[in-house]
Write a protein that holds these residues in place. Sequence first.
Motif, short mmCIF file in Angstrom:
data_model
loop_
_atom_site.label_atom_id
_atom_site.label_comp_id
_atom_site.label_asym_id
_atom_site.label_seq_id
_atom_site.Cartn_x
_atom_site.Cartn_y
_atom_site.Cartn_z
N GLY A 19 0.81 -1.21 0.00
CA GLY A 19 0.00 0.00 0.00
C GLY A 19 0.84 1.26 0.00
N SER A 20 0.16 2.39 0.01
CA SER A 20 0.83 3.69 0.06
C SER A 20 1.37 3.93 1.47
CB SER A 20 -0.14 4.80 -0.32
OG SER A 20 -1.12 4.95 0.71
N TRP A 21 2.13 4.99 1.61
CA TRP A 21 2.71 5.30 2.93
C TRP A 21 1.62 5.50 3.97
CZ3 TRP A 21 7.83 4.98 4.04
CH2 TRP A 21 8.69 4.83 2.95
N GLU A 22 0.55 6.21 3.64
CA GLU A 22 -0.51 6.43 4.60
C GLU A 22 -1.32 5.17 4.86
OE1 GLU A 22 -2.76 9.79 3.23
OE2 GLU A 22 -1.38 11.24 4.16
N GLN A 23 -1.42 4.28 3.87
CA GLN A 23 -2.12 3.02 4.08
C GLN A 23 -1.33 2.09 5.02
OE1 GLN A 23 -2.53 1.91 -0.04
NE2 GLN A 23 -4.69 2.55 -0.12
N VAL A 24 -0.02 2.18 4.97
CA VAL A 24 0.82 1.31 5.79
C VAL A 24 1.06 1.90 7.18
CG1 VAL A 24 3.12 0.26 6.00
CG2 VAL A 24 1.93 0.25 3.80
N PHE A 25 1.25 3.21 7.27
CA PHE A 25 1.63 3.82 8.55
C PHE A 25 0.60 4.80 9.10
CE2 PHE A 25 5.74 2.75 6.50
CZ PHE A 25 6.21 1.85 7.45
N GLY A 26 -0.53 4.95 8.45
CA GLY A 26 -1.56 5.85 8.95
C GLY A 26 -1.37 7.28 8.44
N LYS A 27 -2.45 8.06 8.55
CA LYS A 27 -2.42 9.43 8.08
C LYS A 27 -2.07 10.34 9.24
CE LYS A 27 -4.98 12.65 5.16
NZ LYS A 27 -6.25 12.89 4.41
N ASN A 28 -0.76 10.56 9.44
CA ASN A 28 -0.28 11.35 10.59
C ASN A 28 1.15 11.80 10.32
OD1 ASN A 28 1.49 9.06 11.42
ND2 ASN A 28 -0.46 8.07 11.85
N TRP A 29 1.64 12.67 11.19
CA TRP A 29 2.99 13.20 10.97
C TRP A 29 4.07 12.13 11.14
CZ3 TRP A 29 6.58 12.76 14.76
CH2 TRP A 29 6.16 12.73 16.10
N ARG A 30 3.80 11.12 11.95
CA ARG A 30 4.78 10.05 12.13
C ARG A 30 4.98 9.28 10.82
NH1 ARG A 30 9.25 7.84 13.28
NH2 ARG A 30 9.23 5.81 14.27
N CYS A 31 3.92 9.08 10.08
CA CYS A 31 4.04 8.46 8.75
C CYS A 31 4.93 9.30 7.85
CB CYS A 31 2.65 8.31 8.14
SG CYS A 31 2.66 7.84 6.40
N GLU A 32 4.74 10.61 7.88
CA GLU A 32 5.54 11.50 7.04
C GLU A 32 7.01 11.48 7.48
OE1 GLU A 32 1.98 14.67 6.02
OE2 GLU A 32 3.28 15.04 7.73
N GLU A 33 7.25 11.38 8.79
CA GLU A 33 8.63 11.28 9.28
C GLU A 33 9.29 10.00 8.79
OE1 GLU A 33 11.07 11.58 13.51
OE2 GLU A 33 9.08 10.66 13.52
N ILE A 34 8.56 8.89 8.84
CA ILE A 34 9.11 7.62 8.37
C ILE A 34 9.42 7.70 6.88
CG2 ILE A 34 8.52 5.19 7.95
CD1 ILE A 34 7.02 5.26 10.63
N PHE A 35 8.55 8.33 6.12
CA PHE A 35 8.81 8.54 4.69
C PHE A 35 10.11 9.30 4.48
CE2 PHE A 35 8.27 11.65 1.16
CZ PHE A 35 8.27 10.76 0.08
N MET A 36 10.32 10.37 5.25
CA MET A 36 11.55 11.14 5.11
C MET A 36 12.77 10.34 5.58
SD MET A 36 10.70 13.82 3.57
CE MET A 36 12.36 14.51 3.60
#
Length: 568
Positions: free
Chosen positions: A252-269
Amino acid sequence: MKQQAILTLLATALLAAGCGSPKADVTQPSPHLEKRGEVTQLIVRGKPFLALGCELGNSSSSSAEYMEPHWKALKQTGVNTVLAVVTWEMIEPQQGKYDFSSLDRIVAEARENGMKLCILWFGSWKNGTSSYQPLWVKKDTERYPLAQTPEGRKLPILSTLGTATRDADAAAYRAMMAHLREIDAREQTVVMMQIENEVGLHGHPMDYCPQAREAFAGEVPQQLLSYLKEHKDKLLPETLQAWEQGGCATSGSWEQVFGKNWRCEEIFMAWNYASYINHIAAEGKKEYDIPVFVNAWIVQPEDSRAGNYPSGGPQAQNHDIYRAAAPDIDILSPDIYLDDFPEILQLYSRSGNPVFVPESRDGQAGAANAAYAIGQLGAIGYSPFGFERRALAESNTTFCELYHLLDGASEEILSAQAEGRIGGAWLKGSSPQRLKSSVELGDYIIEFELVSSGRRNGGAPQLTGGTYDPNAIGYGIVIQQDTDKFFVIGSNTRVTFRAKEGEATIGLADVREGFYENGEWKQLRMLNGDETQLRYDLLYAIEEGYSGQGLNFGVPKPGCIRFQLYKY
């Protein structure tokens, strides 16, 4: 021209010519990390090496004239390893045309002064921003894109999604490592490399440039998902908690795997920074494979989310992401200037991450940090930042004294680290939970207590318990040398002993003050009586399990004591 400058130029010329270091003459393996017992140690010229380091100011290594008096000062401090900056703009001022004179000079200067080096590669990022890349990179933001805010404003930060930037940085780094192999593979002056410096995005949890938006909307890389699945039972709690936001999804997408939150965005970075840096590390290791570490701008107490601290850096909560993306990065290191040093460093020692502190404090606080890192967590080394500017200041007297003691005892320390015969204590008067600390070795509990003054049971003056100076900082390193024989380095602490099991009381059979010099014990005083009696309320002491005897390191100046215990 000064004689020192002439010698430096001559040494630089020899290095540039490759004299004295032909590859055919290299017989020792290059510097590398090796697991020994429960710790990981740095091996240099075939032997474990304890890095008693200091990091120079960011611009210090760019000038031989500036550094000349500082080298002389550092030689007096016990420092054996210098962390020094080499920048992309210095190495490649014109694209494809390399100038290694700055590297040659700093290697020559370190050799002349009998020290090892860690080279800090300031390429795409330093402290989360981008200012050390060459001008030809800075001017071409189409080819070498910058990170952007949600509104599309460009930040002075190179984007992790700039493939051309990554490849250009990696090409310069690889060329530098090839040159370093030519000039240093035999001498092994350079023992580790740091790639970039305190990376991460300022302001927002993620980059919003077009390339980043596209990648974030796409699928999470299978490499990361496979790592999560294979290591699910060993993931750090911060990683598992984030993954559970998406139900531990395996696609899935980043938000599908880690949720729609800033922690997901941090993991992406974190994934993108780690992948970018790993590409650079891997290219460099193709030419010269020596240990590589990255350093973290750690989370501060006032930070509420990623972006308050540089988002996507190798902070403790991102270590699993870095391990998945960056197998060629050997150490994830913290830069620690906060007061809760032990708690922070413990976070960075999880999951077998080797311990190395490239930036921290000096002074008495720094001495306590170094002792704890090396004694309790088996650190490869410790390094205060900007140390050359105040190396011989009065405030650093006790720090330098500790470095000298550690240097002389380094063989004992490294052997004890590998065999699990060592422990450390970090004590601070302003922290009630840090007034005392204990270490278990063999049949004994060795207890460290911050210096105190007062009266206890019986009214006689006592050297334990009572009033603690809130400004006092103490520490101790203890090594078990035989069943009942121990060695302690201590400062601002008193040391007492209890049996780990049973009701036996522990006495001091033999106590000798001294120090190690080049691995050989040099004895000073034999201690007894007033020097070892810490308590006179003996009936109360024995009821509490103590003999009343102990070791008194009652001043900031660190000391060394070897002793033997017995039970009765």
